[in-house]
Scaffold this motif. Sequence first.
Motif, PDB file in Angstrom:
ATOM      1  N   ALA A   1       0.918  -1.178  -0.027  1.00  0.00           N
ATOM      2  CA  ALA A   1      -0.051   0.028  -0.116  1.00  0.00           C
ATOM      3  C   ALA A   1       0.713   1.331  -0.141  1.00  0.00           C
ATOM      4  O   ALA A   1       0.479   2.093  -0.668  1.00  0.00           O
ATOM      5  N   ILE A   2       1.822   1.210   0.719  1.00  0.00           N
ATOM      6  CA  ILE A   2       2.776   2.415   0.847  1.00  0.00           C
ATOM      7  C   ILE A   2       3.552   2.580  -0.681  1.00  0.00           C
ATOM      8  O   ILE A   2       3.686   3.789  -0.990  1.00  0.00           O
ATOM      9  N   ALA A   3       4.144   1.450  -1.250  1.00  0.00           N
ATOM     10  CA  ALA A   3       4.675   1.568  -2.430  1.00  0.00           C
ATOM     11  C   ALA A   3       3.646   2.144  -3.469  1.00  0.00           C
ATOM     12  O   ALA A   3       3.822   2.915  -4.131  1.00  0.00           O
ATOM     13  N   GLU A   4       2.169   1.500  -3.436  1.00  0.00           N
ATOM     14  CA  GLU A   4       1.278   2.151  -4.409  1.00  0.00           C
ATOM     15  C   GLU A   4       0.923   3.441  -4.212  1.00  0.00           C
ATOM     16  O   GLU A   4       0.807   4.368  -5.090  1.00  0.00           O
ATOM     17  N   GLY A   5       0.931   3.829  -3.055  1.00  0.00           N
ATOM     18  CA  GLY A   5       0.666   5.472  -2.524  1.00  0.00           C
ATOM     19  C   GLY A   5       1.928   6.265  -3.054  1.00  0.00           C
ATOM     20  O   GLY A   5       1.756   7.321  -3.559  1.00  0.00           O
ATOM     21  N   SER A   6       3.073   5.686  -2.810  1.00  0.00           N
ATOM     22  CA  SER A   6       4.167   6.666  -3.369  1.00  0.00           C
ATOM     23  C   SER A   6       4.030   6.610  -4.855  1.00  0.00           C
ATOM     24  O   SER A   6       4.451   7.669  -5.525  1.00  0.00           O
TER      25      SER A   6
ATOM     26  N   GLN B 207       1.346   6.460  -6.860  1.00  0.00           N
ATOM     27  CA  GLN B 207       0.467   7.184  -7.154  1.00  0.00           C
ATOM     28  C   GLN B 207       0.772   8.656  -7.073  1.00  0.00           C
ATOM     29  O   GLN B 207       0.627   9.567  -7.712  1.00  0.00           O
ATOM     30  N   LYS B 208       1.574   8.875  -5.803  1.00  0.00           N
ATOM     31  CA  LYS B 208       2.006  10.330  -5.514  1.00  0.00           C
ATOM     32  C   LYS B 208       2.852  10.678  -6.550  1.00  0.00           C
ATOM     33  O   LYS B 208       2.896  12.113  -7.214  1.00  0.00           O
ATOM     34  N   ALA B 209       3.870  10.063  -6.999  1.00  0.00           N
ATOM     35  CA  ALA B 209       4.832  10.211  -8.062  1.00  0.00           C
ATOM     36  C   ALA B 209       4.207  10.742  -9.178  1.00  0.00           C
ATOM     37  O   ALA B 209       4.520  11.644 -10.037  1.00  0.00           O
ATOM     38  N   LEU B 210       2.932   9.834  -9.567  1.00  0.00           N
ATOM     39  CA  LEU B 210       2.307  10.103 -10.744  1.00  0.00           C
ATOM     40  C   LEU B 210       1.799  11.393 -10.953  1.00  0.00           C
ATOM     41  O   LEU B 210       1.625  12.276 -11.947  1.00  0.00           O
ATOM     42  N   ALA B 211       0.927  11.593  -9.822  1.00  0.00           N
ATOM     43  CA  ALA B 211       0.269  12.914  -9.374  1.00  0.00           C
ATOM     44  C   ALA B 211       1.201  14.064  -9.443  1.00  0.00           C
ATOM     45  O   ALA B 211       0.849  15.217 -10.171  1.00  0.00           O
ATOM     46  N   GLU B 212       2.592  14.053  -8.915  1.00  0.00           N
ATOM     47  CA  GLU B 212       3.283  15.042  -8.898  1.00  0.00           C
ATOM     48  C   GLU B 212       3.854  15.193 -10.359  1.00  0.00           C
ATOM     49  O   GLU B 212       4.153  16.551 -10.880  1.00  0.00           O
ATOM     50  N   ALA B 213       4.064  14.080 -11.224  1.00  0.00           N
ATOM     51  CA  ALA B 213       4.392  14.315 -12.466  1.00  0.00           C
ATOM     52  C   ALA B 213       3.465  15.168 -13.482  1.00  0.00           C
ATOM     53  O   ALA B 213       3.715  16.041 -14.065  1.00  0.00           O
ATOM     54  N   GLU B 214       2.093  14.632 -13.087  1.00  0.00           N
ATOM     55  CA  GLU B 214       1.124  15.214 -13.751  1.00  0.00           C
ATOM     56  C   GLU B 214       1.095  16.715 -13.379  1.00  0.00           C
ATOM     57  O   GLU B 214       0.775  17.625 -14.351  1.00  0.00           O
ATOM     58  N   ILE B 215       1.202  17.108 -12.176  1.00  0.00           N
ATOM     59  CA  ILE B 215       1.107  18.609 -11.953  1.00  0.00           C
ATOM     60  C   ILE B 215       2.414  19.226 -12.442  1.00  0.00           C
ATOM     61  O   ILE B 215       2.060  20.297 -12.918  1.00  0.00           O
TER      62      ILE B 215
END
Length: 156
Positions: A94-99, A101-109
Motif C-alpha cells: 500500500a505504501i509503495a502504491e501510494g508513493s 500514485q503520488k509520484a504520478l500525480a506530482e509528474a502530472e502536476i
Amino acid sequence: MNPNITLLGQMISFAFLIWFTVKFIWPPLMQAIEERQQKIAEGLAAADNAQKNLAQAQDKVAEELKAARGKANEIIEQAHQRANQLIDAAKADAIAEGSRQKALAEAEIEAAANRAKEDLRKQVSALAVSGAEKLLMREIDANAHKALIDDLAAQL
C-alpha cells in the motif's frame, strides 16, 4: 440295652462319619475352596494390572493431550506470525502504491505547470510583440510611450 454299647456304637458311627468325610467329602470341598481362592487372587491381580494399565493409559493420554496442545499453540503462533507477515506485506504494498500514485500525480502536476508556463510565455511574447508593434507604429512620443507601457503592464 446297655448304654455303654450304645455309646460305643455311636462313637464307631461318628468315627466312620469323620473318616468318610475326611476321605471323600473334605478333599473336593478343599479343592473347590482352593480353586475359588486362586480365581479370586487371579481376579485381584487382573484388577491391579487393569488399574496399572488404566493409570498408564491416563498418563499417556495426558502426555498426548499436552503434546497436542503444544502443537496447537505452535500452529496458532505460526498463523499469527503469517497473518502479521501478510499485514506487513500489504502495508508495504500500500505504501509503495501510494508513493507510485503520488509520484504520478506530482509528474502530472509538474507537466500541467510546465504547460501553463509555456502558455504564459507564449501570451507574454505575443503581448510583447503586440506592444512593440504598437510602439513602432506610433510616433515616438515620451508621453505616448509611457501610457502604452502602463497599459502593457496592466495587461500583464
